[in-house]
Enzyme design. Structure first.
Site, PDB file in Angstrom:
ATOM      1  N   ASP A   1       0.798  -1.250   0.000  1.00 20.30           N
ATOM      2  CA  ASP A   1       0.000   0.000   0.000  1.00 20.30           C
ATOM      3  C   ASP A   1       0.829   1.297   0.000  1.00 20.30           C
ATOM      4  OD1 ASP A   1      -1.951  -1.923   0.269  1.00 20.30           O
ATOM      5  OD2 ASP A   1      -2.790  -1.181   2.143  1.00 20.30           O
TER       6      ASP A   1
ATOM      7  N   HIS B   1     -10.798   0.743  -2.495  1.00 23.00           N
ATOM      8  CA  HIS B   1     -12.171   0.746  -1.968  1.00 23.00           C
ATOM      9  C   HIS B   1     -13.159   1.411  -2.919  1.00 23.00           C
ATOM     10  CE1 HIS B   1     -10.531  -0.487   1.844  1.00 23.00           C
ATOM     11  NE2 HIS B   1      -9.890   0.644   2.074  1.00 23.00           N
TER      12      HIS B   1
ATOM     13  N   LYS C   1      -7.125  -5.011  -2.787  1.00 22.55           N
ATOM     14  CA  LYS C   1      -7.866  -5.532  -1.630  1.00 22.55           C
ATOM     15  C   LYS C   1      -8.762  -4.453  -1.067  1.00 22.55           C
ATOM     16  CE  LYS C   1      -4.044  -4.369   1.366  1.00 22.55           C
ATOM     17  NZ  LYS C   1      -4.721  -3.281   2.058  1.00 22.55           N
TER      18      LYS C   1
ATOM     19  N   CYS D   1      -1.977  -2.686   7.641  1.00 22.07           N
ATOM     20  CA  CYS D   1      -1.877  -3.620   6.513  1.00 22.07           C
ATOM     21  C   CYS D   1      -0.576  -4.418   6.507  1.00 22.07           C
ATOM     22  CB  CYS D   1      -2.117  -2.881   5.212  1.00 22.07           C
ATOM     23  SG  CYS D   1      -3.849  -2.361   5.087  1.00 22.07           S
TER      24      CYS D   1
HETATM   25  C1  VGL Z   1      -4.642   0.704   5.776  1.00 21.87           C
HETATM   26  C2  VGL Z   1      -6.196   1.597   7.206  1.00 21.87           C
HETATM   27  C3  VGL Z   1      -7.178   1.466   6.240  1.00 21.87           C
HETATM   28  C4  VGL Z   1      -3.214   0.314   5.554  1.00 21.87           C
HETATM   29  C5  VGL Z   1      -5.597   0.572   4.802  1.00 21.87           C
HETATM   30  O1  VGL Z   1      -2.779   0.225   4.380  1.00 21.87           O
HETATM   31  O2  VGL Z   1      -2.509   0.070   6.561  1.00 21.87           O
HETATM   32  N1  VGL Z   1      -4.940   1.205   6.970  1.00 21.87           N
HETATM   33  N2  VGL Z   1      -6.878   0.963   5.049  1.00 21.87           N
HETATM   34 ZN    ZN Z   2      -8.311   0.999   3.504  1.00 28.25          ZN
END
Ligand code: VGL
Ligand code: ZN
Length: 202
Positions: free
Chosen positions: A9, A49, A107, A152
């Site tokens: 991410d 999302h 995801k 994540c």
């Molecule tokens: C994440 C919160 C919500 C992350 C993703 O990548 O850690 N944290 N969505």
């Molecule tokens: Zn998220």
């Protein structure tokens, strides 16, 4: 033994100026770019999302980001709207070298379930398909870098350890959100799960 690098991410919304900015999130990009070439298997993940996702505080009247709600699958932290499919915020950081990625796995695309882990959605049951991909590629040893350490990255590393991979998290190439002590908790949980925590200087 085959090593895989999993880059979690590294997207604009998790970098300074983004919707869910992680302090220093952009600092890890050059180190990740340098590390990529050392790995025969390279996977990137992308938080992805739909608008109105159930993990967004804006989808729960009266709730604010970082409050908890009870979902069918258990407690869920609420977040500001972030990483909306196709948005600038969901794009990878512009300096991240994405050409070396063998696979990009997305995801959190199901409206009603969040997915921190790259392996299972937050119901801890629904697989993303990453385990099968890595096993088919012969990967045995996984190194995780990216954002955020305590969500994540942490959940992905713990799932990987539980699935029997040898797991290292390069903490120097991760940054955390640290909401209500979540960073210390995640580090303790990862250590407990048998995840190796490393801070190798580049
Ligand atoms: C994440 C919160 C919500 C992350 C993703 O990548 O850690 N944290 N969505
Ligand atoms: Zn998220």
């Amino acid at each position: 033994m085959t090593d895989a690098l999993i880059v979690i991410d590294v997207q604009n919304d998790f970098c300074p100026g983004g919707a869910l900015a992680v302090a220093g999130g952009d600092e890890i990009v050059p180190g990740i770019n340098r590390l990529l070439r050392a790995f025969p298997v390279r996977v990137f993940t992308q938080d992805w999302h739909p608008a109105g996702h159930s993990s967004f505080a804006s989808s729960h009247p009266g709730k604010a980001p970082l409050e908890l709600v009870e979902m069918d699958y258990g407690p869920q932290v609420l977040w500001p709207d972030h990483c909306i499919q196709g948005s600038d915020g969901a794009a990878f950081h512009e300096d991240l070298e994405t050409d070396p990625a063998d696979l990009v796995i997305r995801k959190g695309f199901r409206p009603e379930v969040d997915s921190y882990s790259a392996f299972f959605e937050n119901d801890h049951r629904t697989p993303t398909g990453l385990e099968g991909y890595l096993r088919n590629r012969g990967a045995t040893d996984l190194t995780f870098v990216g954002l955020a350490t305590d969500f994540c990255v942490g959940w992905s590393a713990m799932d990987a350890a539980r699935l029997g991979f040898n797991v290292t998290v390069r903490l120097d190439l991760c940054r955390g959100i640290d909401a209500n002590g979540s960073l210390d908790m995640a580090l303790a949980n990862m250590a407990q799960a048998g995840v190796k925590l490393s801070r190798k200087p580049d």
